[in-house]
Design an enzyme around this catalytic site. Structure first.
Site, mmCIF file in Angstrom:
data_model
loop_
_atom_site.group_PDB
_atom_site.id
_atom_site.type_symbol
_atom_site.label_atom_id
_atom_site.label_comp_id
_atom_site.label_asym_id
_atom_site.label_seq_id
_atom_site.Cartn_x
_atom_site.Cartn_y
_atom_site.Cartn_z
ATOM 1 N N GLY A 25 3.719 0.351 3.777
ATOM 2 C CA GLY A 25 4.491 1.414 4.403
ATOM 3 C C GLY A 25 3.689 2.683 4.586
ATOM 4 C CG ASP A 69 -8.509 -10.563 -2.141
ATOM 5 O OD1 ASP A 69 -8.510 -9.411 -2.642
ATOM 6 O OD2 ASP A 69 -8.148 -11.575 -2.768
ATOM 7 C CE1 TYR A 163 0.433 1.906 -8.237
ATOM 8 C CE2 TYR A 163 1.364 3.766 -9.422
ATOM 9 C CZ TYR A 163 0.969 3.176 -8.238
ATOM 10 O OH TYR A 163 1.099 3.873 -7.051
#
Length: 258
Positions: A25, A69, A163
């Protein structure tokens, strides 16, 4: 940075921009925003068909799309060489590929940890290194890395140690490259988004406890939208930011102020 004859420092006409993670997005919004500013776009994503998805929106601004990738250094090196051969040296690199894993730290497997770091930090560095070499060779270029407010604070209530740590690494890597390359004509900056309405945050927003915590801790009381991040990237990629390097522009609705 290329000298731009336009009186508008935000004009990117004549520049080639590689957007890594263009299928996301935020990445998609960045590609559209830079194209609208005049840049020619090369998209890189691990998801098949991303270039076709944006072909209608970007039109002639989309030079090509590559399925890569980025966790594999050889893949990144090959595609960077291919892009240079086909389209010349890259003027702007935006690293927006990212993944998250909400497994509690005590339960996380080595494979889960490495997957997050492989995309968020290793792959980002391979892209900076390979495309950065092209920029250094001609003493000109701009890199914008998408970090996160999670590289500055620990979010709650969701667990996401991998993360958070990887994004903190992105911020420090950005500063390190900026320091090394500033006197060689290459600017390196980061944008740290807060909660943005994308597929990555969809799972959390569907959980009332997570959504309420996120919005209550954001002074603006809402999630951001991808174009709001894309505009920040546009600024840093343009001649409006020629004295900015090593910066981390936080765009989080105020989340990190508390």
């Amino acid at each position: 940075m290329i000298n731009n004859k336009s009186a508008n420092p935000l004009d990117l006409s004549g520049r080639t921009a590689v957007v890594v993670g263009a299928g996301g997005g935020i990445g998609g919004a960045i590609a559209k925003t830079l194209a609208a500013a005049g840049a020619r776009i090369v998209s890189i994503d691990r998801t098949p068909g991303v270039a076709k998805r944006y072909a209608e929106d970007l039109g002639a601004s989309l030079l090509a799309g590559f399925e890569v990738d980025i966790r594999d250094y050889a893949n990144v090196a090959n595609v960077s060489d291919m892009i240079q051969q086909q389209f010349g040296s890259v003027d702007i690199l935006v690293n927006s590929a990212g993944v998250v894993d909400n497994t509690p730290a005590e339960d996380m497997t080595p494979e889960q940890w490495r997957w997050v770091f492989g995309v968020n930090l290793d792959g980002l560095f391979w892209c900076c290194q390979c495309f950065g070499r092209q920029m250094l060779a001609r003493n000109s270029g701009v890199i914008v890395n998408i970090a996160s407010m999670s590289g500055l604070v620990v979010n709650k209530p969701q667990p996401q140690a991998s993360y958070n740590t990887s994004k903190a690494g992105v911020i420090m890597l950005t500063k390190s490259l900026a320091a090394e390359w500033a006197d060689r004509g290459v600017r390196v900056n980061a944008v740290s988004p807060g909660y943005i309405g994308t597929d990555m945050t969809k799972h959390g927003l569907e959980q009332p406890a997570w959504r309420d915590a996120w919005l209550n801790m954001t002074p603006m009381g809402r999630v951001g939208e991808p174009p709001e991040i894309a505009n920040a990237v546009w600024f840093l990629a343009s001649d409006a930011a020629t004295f900015a390097t090593g910066s981390n522009l936080v765009v989080d609705g105020g989340y990190t102020t508390w």
